[in-house]
Structure formats: structure tokens, C-alpha cells
Design an enzyme around this catalytic site. Structure first.
Site, PDB file in Angstrom:
ATOM      1  N   LYS A 160      28.664  -4.790  54.617  1.00  0.00           N
ATOM      2  CA  LYS A 160      29.035  -3.751  53.642  1.00  0.00           C
ATOM      3  C   LYS A 160      27.758  -3.092  53.074  1.00  0.00           C
ATOM      4  O   LYS A 160      26.777  -2.955  53.801  1.00  0.00           O
ATOM      5  CB  LYS A 160      29.908  -4.348  52.538  1.00  0.00           C
ATOM      6  CG  LYS A 160      31.069  -5.165  53.085  1.00  0.00           C
ATOM      7  CD  LYS A 160      32.090  -5.485  52.039  1.00  0.00           C
ATOM      8  CE  LYS A 160      33.139  -6.410  52.620  1.00  0.00           C
ATOM      9  NZ  LYS A 160      34.288  -6.595  51.756  1.00  0.00           N
ATOM     10  N   SER A 179      38.363 -13.368  53.040  1.00  0.00           N
ATOM     11  CA  SER A 179      37.955 -14.633  52.417  1.00  0.00           C
ATOM     12  C   SER A 179      37.826 -15.792  53.411  1.00  0.00           C
ATOM     13  O   SER A 179      38.126 -16.946  53.077  1.00  0.00           O
ATOM     14  CB  SER A 179      38.915 -15.005  51.281  1.00  0.00           C
ATOM     15  OG  SER A 179      38.855 -14.039  50.249  1.00  0.00           O
ATOM     16  N   HIS A 216      38.356   0.311  57.607  1.00  0.00           N
ATOM     17  CA  HIS A 216      38.317  -0.806  56.654  1.00  0.00           C
ATOM     18  C   HIS A 216      39.071  -0.392  55.395  1.00  0.00           C
ATOM     19  O   HIS A 216      39.013   0.780  54.992  1.00  0.00           O
ATOM     20  CB  HIS A 216      36.862  -1.149  56.329  1.00  0.00           C
ATOM     21  CG  HIS A 216      36.727  -2.423  55.565  1.00  0.00           C
ATOM     22  ND1 HIS A 216      37.012  -2.514  54.225  1.00  0.00           N
ATOM     23  CD2 HIS A 216      36.366  -3.675  55.955  1.00  0.00           C
ATOM     24  CE1 HIS A 216      36.825  -3.762  53.819  1.00  0.00           C
ATOM     25  NE2 HIS A 216      36.441  -4.481  54.854  1.00  0.00           N
ATOM     26  N   GLU A 269      38.480  -0.734  52.386  1.00  0.00           N
ATOM     27  CA  GLU A 269      37.651  -0.126  51.334  1.00  0.00           C
ATOM     28  C   GLU A 269      37.456   1.367  51.604  1.00  0.00           C
ATOM     29  O   GLU A 269      37.338   2.159  50.677  1.00  0.00           O
ATOM     30  CB  GLU A 269      36.308  -0.871  51.233  1.00  0.00           C
ATOM     31  CG  GLU A 269      36.496  -2.236  50.571  1.00  0.00           C
ATOM     32  CD  GLU A 269      35.447  -3.275  50.921  1.00  0.00           C
ATOM     33  OE1 GLU A 269      34.413  -2.935  51.518  1.00  0.00           O
ATOM     34  OE2 GLU A 269      35.703  -4.459  50.604  1.00  0.00           O
ATOM     35  N   ASN A 275      30.447  -8.331  58.412  1.00  0.00           N
ATOM     36  CA  ASN A 275      30.400  -7.003  57.799  1.00  0.00           C
ATOM     37  C   ASN A 275      29.575  -7.122  56.517  1.00  0.00           C
ATOM     38  O   ASN A 275      30.047  -7.662  55.527  1.00  0.00           O
ATOM     39  CB  ASN A 275      31.834  -6.540  57.485  1.00  0.00           C
ATOM     40  CG  ASN A 275      31.876  -5.254  56.684  1.00  0.00           C
ATOM     41  OD1 ASN A 275      30.871  -4.550  56.574  1.00  0.00           O
ATOM     42  ND2 ASN A 275      33.046  -4.942  56.137  1.00  0.00           N
ATOM     43  N   GLU A 316      43.365  -7.551  58.139  1.00  0.00           N
ATOM     44  CA  GLU A 316      42.717  -7.911  56.887  1.00  0.00           C
ATOM     45  C   GLU A 316      43.634  -7.569  55.718  1.00  0.00           C
ATOM     46  O   GLU A 316      43.637  -6.404  55.248  1.00  0.00           O
ATOM     47  CB  GLU A 316      41.415  -7.130  56.721  1.00  0.00           C
ATOM     48  CG  GLU A 316      40.396  -7.384  57.801  1.00  0.00           C
ATOM     49  CD  GLU A 316      38.993  -7.117  57.294  1.00  0.00           C
ATOM     50  OE1 GLU A 316      38.184  -8.047  57.340  1.00  0.00           O
ATOM     51  OE2 GLU A 316      38.715  -6.005  56.828  1.00  0.00           O
ATOM     52  N   GLY A 325      37.569 -10.452  49.687  1.00  0.00           N
ATOM     53  CA  GLY A 325      36.646 -10.704  48.577  1.00  0.00           C
ATOM     54  C   GLY A 325      37.283 -11.374  47.371  1.00  0.00           C
ATOM     55  O   GLY A 325      36.679 -11.437  46.302  1.00  0.00           O
TER      56      GLY A 325
END
Ligand code: PEP
Length: 249
Positions: A11, A209, A93, A95, A9, A163, A169
Site C-alpha cells: 500500500k 487480516s 482493491h 480501498e 501489498n 478480500e 486491516g
């Protein structure tokens, strides 16, 4: 047997120069034993799909609208992704759930449209740190799974990505026991909803991660069928280490 999947991904990263990274990756994997996927920003999707047309690496979008077309300034439809060469789309996702207040019912509507347009939906689920610390992880995951996945999903049309939000991250990774518990729970819920055959055919990725240095141990966990990788998918040399670990798992 579920075919393993390494998904990148990108992003909101990458301009034309990033195509070279994907082309370099393609040179190393001409007939991999696993499925490979890169989800670039929408601006690169068409060119990346063309660049990878002779390679087994698939491409995907990072989101799509629930509607097929219409007055939705700035949005991209599932049909447009498909037309740009995509075969997958990441949906829900964290985010997007966080920044755009996407609820599971929104994700479900998007997933339904994606599937109707011939895309495989990679539906993301994950708990926040506060939810984990309050021992609510399985309730959250169960609720997101039930709410985000449309009826009629199959092993071809759906991939689940677990996730944990706090692992994305951050360099933090759950213990192998924590990963095993959530993946086992998702598998059981999939079987309960879709039956033994379909429930066992749907792939469950871990994301958060993942790096070459921790990939082998994560891939040793039961019901981890691959990874959704953010930062470490941007450079072919980093992503290769993860792909190699998955091929050997
Ligand atoms: C992601 O955003 O899907 C992700 C897993 O990111 P990272 O690998 O950078 O933690």
C-alpha cells in the site's frame, strides 16, 4: 495444478529503507515451491525490481490507468509498470473502489490494458459488512467478478483475490466455511465463463487480516490458492511465517 501465490501489498508504505526488508526475504527464499510477489508503492517499484532481479520474488504495481499513455496527471500506465520490472498489478482493491469510486467496468478496462502489456492482473473482489449482513455476499461477488474481469483471461494473465472489505486491516477474518463458500462460488463462475480448463487454472487468493497465526487454517480451505497480504507483508519476519505456511499447505 495451480501454483500457489503469496502476494504482499505494501500500500502507501515504505521508503528506501523498506528495500532491505525485501532483500532479507529474498535471502530466505532462493528457490521456493510457490510464487512470491511484492507490490510496493510506485516510487519503489523500479529499485525493488532491480534489487530482486536475481531472486524468484516478482514485483507488481498497486494500480494502473486504463489508457496506455496521455494526459493523466499522477497516474501510472501498465507499460510503465512493466518497464519498471513489474510482472503483476493489483486492480480493483476495495480501498480504490471506495476512495476513488472505481466501478467494476473501470477495473475491467484497467485489467484489459494490463494484460495487453504483459502483466498479470490481480483483480480484487469483496463485500462490505452491510452487504454480508444483508446476505448479499454472493450477489456482490458475482457482479464484481462478471464486471471486473475482461474476456480472454487465462491462468497466466489473471489472479482473483477475494478480500472481504470488513476483514481488511481489521483483524477480523471470515469463518473457514464463509471463505470456502465464496472461493467455491468464484471457481464455479470462472469455469462457467471460461470453461473447465481455464476456469480451473485461474488462482484465487484470500485476503484480509492474514497472519502467520491464521495462515495454516486459511490455506487448508479448498480453492484457496494463496493470499494477498497487507500489513503482515511489510516485515520480512511476518511475511515469512505466511509464506512458510503456504509452502506446507
Ligand atoms: C489488503 O489490503 O489487501 C489486505 C489484505 O490487508 P491486510 O492484510 O492488512 O488486512
Amino acid at each position: 495444478m495451480r501454483r500457489k501465490l503469496a502476494a504482499g501489498n505494501w500500500k502507501m508504505n515504505g521508503t528506501s529503507a523498506a528495500l532491505t526488508e525485501a532483500e532479507n526475504l529474498a535471502k530466505s527464499y532462493t528457490s521456493p515451491d510457490i510464487d512470491l510477489l511484492i507490490c510496493p508503492p510506485a516510487t519503489l517499484l523500479s529499485r525493488l525490481s532491480d534489487a530482486l532481479s536475481d531472486s524468484p520474488i516478482a514485483t507488481g504495481g498497486q494500480d494502473c490507468h486504463a489508457a496506455t499513455s496521455g494526459a493523466h496527471t499522477g497516474d501510472v500506465s501498465a507499460e510503465m509498470l512493466k518497464d519498471s520490472g513489474a510482472t503483476y498489478v493489483i486492480l480493483g482493491h476495495s480501498e480504490r473502489r471506495d476512495t476513488y469510486d472505481e466501478e467494476s467496468e473501470d477495473v475491467r478496462a484497467k485489467a484489459r490494458t494490463a494484460m495487453e502489456n504483459g502483466l498479470t492482473a490481480v483483480v480484487c473482489l469483496g463485500e462490505s459488512l452491510a452487504q454480508r449482513e444483508a446476505n448479499n455476499t454472493l450477489d456482490i461477488i458475482g457482479g464484481q467478478l462478471a464486471g471486473s474481469v475482461p474476456d480472454g483471461a487465462t491462468g497466466e494473465t489473471l489472479v482473483i483475490a477475494y478480500e472481504p472489505v470488513w476483514a481488511i486491516g481489521t483483524g477480523l477474518v471470515p469463518t473457514l466455511e464463509q471463505i470456502a463458500e465464496v472461493h467455491g462460488f468464484i471457481r464455479e463462475r470462472l469455469i462457467r465463463r471460461f470453461g473447465e480448463e481455464t476456469g480451473n487454472a485461474i488462482r484465487i487468493l484470500y485476503g484480509g487480516s492474514v497472519k502467520a497465526s491464521n495462515a495454516t487454517e486459511i490455506f487448508s480451505v479448498a480453492d484457496v490458492d494463496g493470499a494477498l497480504v497487507g500489513g503482515a507483508s511489510l516485515k520480512a519476519s511476518d511475511f515469512s511465517g505466511i509464506i512458510d505456511a503456504l509452502e506446507k499447505a
